[in-house]
Design a protein around this motif. Structure first.
Motif, PDB file in Angstrom:
ATOM      1  N   GLN A  39      -2.558   9.078  -1.881  1.00  0.00           N
ATOM      2  CA  GLN A  39      -2.421   7.618  -0.661  1.00  0.00           C
ATOM      3  C   GLN A  39      -4.067   8.019  -0.169  1.00  0.00           C
ATOM      4  O   GLN A  39      -4.405   6.671  -0.232  1.00  0.00           O
ATOM      5  CB  GLN A  39      -1.491   8.498  -0.407  1.00  0.00           C
ATOM      6  CG  GLN A  39      -0.494   8.330  -1.047  1.00  0.00           C
ATOM      7  CD  GLN A  39       1.005   8.987  -0.223  1.00  0.00           C
ATOM      8  OE1 GLN A  39       0.670   9.279   1.240  1.00  0.00           O
ATOM      9  NE2 GLN A  39       1.944   8.802  -0.524  1.00  0.00           N
ATOM     10  N   GLN A  40      -4.617   8.824   0.120  1.00  0.00           N
ATOM     11  CA  GLN A  40      -5.776   8.979   1.322  1.00  0.00           C
ATOM     12  C   GLN A  40      -7.226   8.139   0.066  1.00  0.00           C
ATOM     13  O   GLN A  40      -7.656   6.932   0.182  1.00  0.00           O
ATOM     14  CB  GLN A  40      -6.455  10.211   1.363  1.00  0.00           C
ATOM     15  CG  GLN A  40      -7.487   9.807   2.197  1.00  0.00           C
ATOM     16  CD  GLN A  40      -7.987  11.460   2.553  1.00  0.00           C
ATOM     17  OE1 GLN A  40      -7.624  12.059   1.566  1.00  0.00           O
ATOM     18  NE2 GLN A  40      -9.056  11.730   3.241  1.00  0.00           N
ATOM     19  N   ALA A  41      -6.942   8.259  -1.211  1.00  0.00           N
ATOM     20  CA  ALA A  41      -8.192   7.547  -2.123  1.00  0.00           C
ATOM     21  C   ALA A  41      -8.216   6.280  -2.046  1.00  0.00           C
ATOM     22  O   ALA A  41      -8.630   5.582  -2.571  1.00  0.00           O
ATOM     23  CB  ALA A  41      -7.779   8.001  -3.244  1.00  0.00           C
ATOM     24  N   GLN A  42      -6.536   5.738  -2.056  1.00  0.00           N
ATOM     25  CA  GLN A  42      -6.695   4.400  -2.026  1.00  0.00           C
ATOM     26  C   GLN A  42      -6.678   4.216  -0.710  1.00  0.00           C
ATOM     27  O   GLN A  42      -6.983   3.067  -1.063  1.00  0.00           O
ATOM     28  CB  GLN A  42      -5.529   4.280  -3.001  1.00  0.00           C
ATOM     29  CG  GLN A  42      -5.076   4.951  -4.288  1.00  0.00           C
ATOM     30  CD  GLN A  42      -3.070   4.964  -4.081  1.00  0.00           C
ATOM     31  OE1 GLN A  42      -2.490   4.040  -3.712  1.00  0.00           O
ATOM     32  NE2 GLN A  42      -2.685   4.974  -5.520  1.00  0.00           N
ATOM     33  N   ALA A  43      -6.507   4.541   0.481  1.00  0.00           N
ATOM     34  CA  ALA A  43      -7.133   3.336   1.268  1.00  0.00           C
ATOM     35  C   ALA A  43      -8.366   3.850   1.934  1.00  0.00           C
ATOM     36  O   ALA A  43      -8.559   2.701   2.457  1.00  0.00           O
ATOM     37  CB  ALA A  43      -6.192   4.720   2.134  1.00  0.00           C
ATOM     38  N   SER A  44      -9.335   4.974   1.078  1.00  0.00           N
ATOM     39  CA  SER A  44     -10.629   4.777   2.098  1.00  0.00           C
ATOM     40  C   SER A  44     -11.324   4.025   1.279  1.00  0.00           C
ATOM     41  O   SER A  44     -11.347   4.003   0.024  1.00  0.00           O
ATOM     42  CB  SER A  44     -10.461   6.197   2.179  1.00  0.00           C
ATOM     43  OG  SER A  44     -10.960   7.261   0.486  1.00  0.00           O
ATOM     44  N   SER A  45     -12.631   3.776   1.628  1.00  0.00           N
ATOM     45  CA  SER A  45     -13.704   2.808   0.955  1.00  0.00           C
ATOM     46  C   SER A  45     -14.941   4.485   0.202  1.00  0.00           C
ATOM     47  O   SER A  45     -14.498   5.608   0.913  1.00  0.00           O
ATOM     48  CB  SER A  45     -14.701   2.445   2.039  1.00  0.00           C
ATOM     49  OG  SER A  45     -14.041   1.421   2.939  1.00  0.00           O
ATOM     50  N   PRO A  46     -15.158   4.066  -1.078  1.00  0.00           N
ATOM     51  CA  PRO A  46     -15.922   5.308  -2.259  1.00  0.00           C
ATOM     52  C   PRO A  46     -16.811   5.286  -1.918  1.00  0.00           C
ATOM     53  O   PRO A  46     -17.567   3.944  -1.074  1.00  0.00           O
ATOM     54  CB  PRO A  46     -15.840   4.064  -3.348  1.00  0.00           C
ATOM     55  CG  PRO A  46     -15.138   2.816  -2.807  1.00  0.00           C
ATOM     56  CD  PRO A  46     -14.449   2.924  -2.268  1.00  0.00           C
ATOM     57  N   VAL A  47     -17.802   6.000  -1.693  1.00  0.00           N
ATOM     58  CA  VAL A  47     -19.082   6.448  -0.901  1.00  0.00           C
ATOM     59  C   VAL A  47     -19.117   7.357  -1.856  1.00  0.00           C
ATOM     60  O   VAL A  47     -19.433   8.047  -3.234  1.00  0.00           O
ATOM     61  CB  VAL A  47     -18.803   7.454  -0.244  1.00  0.00           C
ATOM     62  CG1 VAL A  47     -20.445   7.950  -0.063  1.00  0.00           C
ATOM     63  CG2 VAL A  47     -18.516   6.938   1.111  1.00  0.00           C
ATOM     64  N   VAL A  48     -20.972   6.684  -3.007  1.00  0.00           N
ATOM     65  CA  VAL A  48     -21.693   7.666  -4.255  1.00  0.00           C
ATOM     66  C   VAL A  48     -22.802   7.829  -3.180  1.00  0.00           C
ATOM     67  O   VAL A  48     -23.498   7.084  -2.894  1.00  0.00           O
ATOM     68  CB  VAL A  48     -21.827   6.210  -5.317  1.00  0.00           C
ATOM     69  CG1 VAL A  48     -22.476   5.226  -5.043  1.00  0.00           C
ATOM     70  CG2 VAL A  48     -22.629   7.316  -5.960  1.00  0.00           C
TER      71      VAL A  48
END
Length: 479
Positions: A39-48
């Protein structure tokens, strides 16, 4: 010996401590991708993080020009820069010239015992403990195991709080109270902890009750202090030692509760006796004589973990014998004003360097390093710890950096030492969600300005510390 199963230990030990949102991240609970993380991953912005040299913690060779994709508290994928699929809108961080390593993990530390130069029960407060956890994190130590001298309910509450995603400071595991000897170890005159911070059973029944209490408090491990605390000083009056029937009762009861037992020792004889009795973790290195084939075979046959804690003895004399170290900005980052004043005092330095304990500690470091290398080459399971936080001179974070140097001085390569402090330390705790940089693992890692494979001192050059997918600290030393 079914109680030794990692799945059972994790399911009934560490995992029951975790908050519901992160429970799936511990060994034995199945997928590391729990619903809370999803759930958190879906709501947060990815970082590379890209263009970085990567040491993944497994012991494999470093890889150049790598990229690590993070979303939420987890690592999503790892690959070569330019070849890794990156979601649209991901934040890109260029780490050219830098090295990424997993967050360091301590298997033997203490919290709430020391504040500045004071030692005692008055320091077991949330602000003191949180301050130490923040300091560990600044030094890149993202997970800490406090091996005893704690008390409930504060310790239990802090553990649960630190397990939660988004918490500040190092994650916290450890031992509720621990079990020592009436009038003996750990020395009341030195440690000065309250009676509610340690059990001192005089009978088998009291020993069993102590373990049962710790189990009800959901301790991660059980800790035993058994020896006479002479520490190689022949003139030092020995303390009362634990009776074998007491330590055997503790070990048996702990195993019946699916808990593992870590044991404080100094001498080979105690190491052998406690391994034979069923101890699961030797919490300090053998420092009185060379380890022998009998001890090595017992450790390997029983799958016992061994934590050298070499820096414990070095800290006894280091700051007195090398006053120039006070100019080291890496030390200053973790040095209180009171401790700075003590280390700068010529009278304190003279008293320290001339003490019998200083001479014994030099011998202990040399023997510990020799035994560590022997055991490492023999294939014994080695963890990572320092006993930091148990005395003012064992400085949280700084001690872990010194330990890495001492491991390398003993004969390990820098990357072998870092493997002990990352994936091996995680394995000792039965944690499969950290210690390596790989998909599905926690995004706990340290960005270094230099390559530790060339020189282990690179661990001092921290550019940033990430814990749970958040840039939590850094740089350690302001540029």
């Amino acid at each position: 010996m079914g109680w030794r199963s990692e799945e059972k230990q994790a399911g009934q030990g560490l995992s029951r401590l975790l908050l519901a949102g992160v429970a799936a991240s511990v060994i034995g609970l199945g997928s590391t991708e729990g619903s809370a993380w999803a759930q958190q991953a879906q709501a947060s912005s990815p970082v590379v993080l890209e263009h970085v040299r990567l040491f993944d913690g497994t012991g494999a060779a470093e890889q150049d020009d790598m990229a690590v994709l993070v979303q939420g508290s987890r690592i999503v994928s790892v690959g070569h820069t330019g070849k890794l699929a990156v979601p649209q809108g991901a934040k890109r961080i260029d780490l050219s010239g830098k090295t990424l390593i997993p967050g360091l993990i301590s298997n033997h530390s203490h919290v709430g015992v020391v504040s500045g130069t004071s030692v005692g029960s008055q320091n077991f407060t949330a602000p003191v403990i949180k301050g130490a956890l923040d300091q560990y994190e600044r030094y890149g130590v993202t997970t800490v195991t406090a091996l005893g001298l704690t008390k409930s309910p504060l310790f239990d509450d802090l553990r649960q709080a630190q397990h939660a995603d988004g918490s500040a400071g190092a994650d916290l595991f450890g031992v509720d109270q621990g079990i020592g000897v009436p009038g003996g170890m750990p020395p009341e005159g030195m440690v000065k902890v309250g009676k509610d911070q340690i059990f001192r059973p005089a009978t088998v029944a009291e020993a069993q009750q102590a373990v049962q209490t710790m189990a009800r408090e959901h301790t991660d491990l059980v800790k035993l202090w058994v020896d006479d605390f002479r520490n190689g000083v022949a003139s030092q009056k020995p303390l009362p030692v634990m009776k074998p029937e007491i330590w055997q009762a503790v070990i048996n009861e702990a195993h019946s509760q699916h808990l593992r037992v870590a044991v404080h020792i100094h001498d080979l004889d105690y190491g052998k006796r406690l391994v034979a009795a069923g101890a699961d973790i030797i919490a300090h290195g053998v420092r009185d004589e060379p380890v022998d084939g009998t001890f090595i075979a017992a450790l390997k046959d029983r799958g016992v973990w061994y934590i050298p804690t070499i820096s414990l003895d070095e800290a006894t004399y280091l700051f007195a014998e090398q006053p120039e170290i006070l100019n080291d900005p890496v030390l200053k980052a973790g040095l209180s004003a009171d401790l700075q004043k003590q280390f700068s005092d010529p009278a304190w330095r003279q008293k320290t360097v001339s003490s019998p304990l200083a001479k014994a500690s030099h011998a202990a470091v040399a023997m510990n390093q020799k035994n560590l290398l022997t055991l490492y080459k023999a294939g014994v399971k080695i963890g990572f710890g320092t006993d930091s936080g148990a005395a003012p001179v064992r400085i949280p974070g700084f001690a872990e950096h010194r330990e890495l140097r001492l491991l390398v001085q003993a004969g390990l390569t820098p990357l072998q030492a870092l493997t002990l402090a990352t994936s091996q330390a995680a394995a000792l705790l039965n944690l499969s969600d950290r210690g390596v940089i790989a998909p599905g693992k926690r995004a706990d890692f340290v960005v270094l300005e230099a390559d530790p494979a060339d020189n282990i001192a690179a661990v001092d050059q921290i550019a940033a510390v990430w814990r749970g997918g958040v840039r939590a600290a850094g740089p350690l030393v302001p540029r």
